[in-house]
Scaffold this active site. Sequence first.
Site, PDB file in Angstrom:
ATOM      1  CB  CYS A  40      35.755  42.478  32.268  1.00 22.25           C
ATOM      2  SG  CYS A  40      34.242  42.010  31.411  1.00 22.25           S
ATOM      3  CB  ILE A  41      40.277  42.586  34.329  1.00 23.17           C
ATOM      4  CG1 ILE A  41      39.473  41.304  34.581  1.00 23.17           C
ATOM      5  CG2 ILE A  41      41.222  42.821  35.496  1.00 23.17           C
ATOM      6  CD1 ILE A  41      40.312  40.061  34.660  1.00 23.17           C
TER       7      ILE A  41
END
Length: 436
Positions: free
Chosen positions: A273-274
Amino acid sequence: MTSEAVIIERLKNKSAVIGIVGLGYVGLPLVIRYSEIGYKVVGIDINQDKVDGLNQGISDIEHISTESVQTALSQGFRATVDFSEVESCDAVILCVPTPLNKYREPDVSFVIDTMESIYPYLRSQQVISLESTTYPGTTEEELLPRIECGGLKVGKDLFLVYSPEREDPGNAIYDTATIPKVVGGSTTTCLQVGVELYKQVINQVVPVSSTQTAEMTKLLENIHRAVNIGLVNEMKIISDKMGIDIFEVIDAAATKPFGFTPYYPGPGLGGHCIPIDPFYLTWKAREYGVHTRFIELAGEVNASMPEWVVSKLMDGLNEQKKSLNGSSILVLGIAYKKNVDDMRESPSVEIMEQLRDKGAHVSYCDPHVPEFPIMRSHRFELKSVDLTAQNLAGYDAVVLATDHDKFDYSLILDNSQLLVDTRGRYRESYATVIKA
């Protein structure tokens, strides 16, 4: 009864069949949760080996126990590679990857390919939920037209929602049931059905006004982390130049009871995600003539951290009159975060590649990853070495990249010729430790 009344009733009385497409870090926890509540669950994945393993009661994800998969099987769960099974499902939840391509642009091909695969088997009185992280507008622009091209009407015959995944592998405090679930629908009726889909298994459901709002919510959550980590990584570099311990600074600042949230630096960003999600928004923002300078700057800082670690290692070797070229380097921890086996976007791998490209002989030790897996963009034919005093002493340098709790940190300190600490495990000053 209307279509929404039928599907809501089935969800309430647990007669609905739940189909989950994609049986990885997001999909498999949902399988476990829906099964334990009493639903019949069908899992669909394109990986035949994964499907065969699950049907034998074997989990291929470390923090999801084999016992939980076996329990799900006893409650009626089964896995398959046959997309025609979608027709028997009342709810279909899509949990497929959304990576970036080589130009750092969104790659929603997995979502589109999955939609094309399930399209022939869609019918009325179904709810479709996309959980994959993506840019605002994906649900309405990519999924909705493909559903309606066959004559089904979203909001009347079939119900479409977006509900971003919020899984945190290895988190002992929050799990699938206790992490609040954001849900947005293509129509108000879709939202009602979507809320009913998740309220049976999630303690708190958070409805929002549209699928675009739900999509943007997921991006904000991860961009918030990416930007703050980028800030603290830049602060780490400045502090290093000034001879200040950034971890001491963060701990002191965290004593302020308001207005400050501690974020900690590291060797770069990892996970699905990040490191990826911010670029989904920067790409979409260009459509509206907006240049997301703040987000992109944080991305540049975070992406540069593996190179920073390698430069600190080279400085340490130089002080010992050694060259990186030809040196033997042991990397401790190649999962992207502590205490998990998740390798997605791990900065450790980037460090290993840079070391290899500069002529170093690279090995690794990770109690959660016994053999380097086959990855789309990275390739090492390595197995985890044993963490012993003799092994540690045999390397010119050791890089602590992921600080698993299973590591013996006294053993590492006492036997490393040179130790590069990227995680702040060694707060005091030691002659052999470089803080990076």
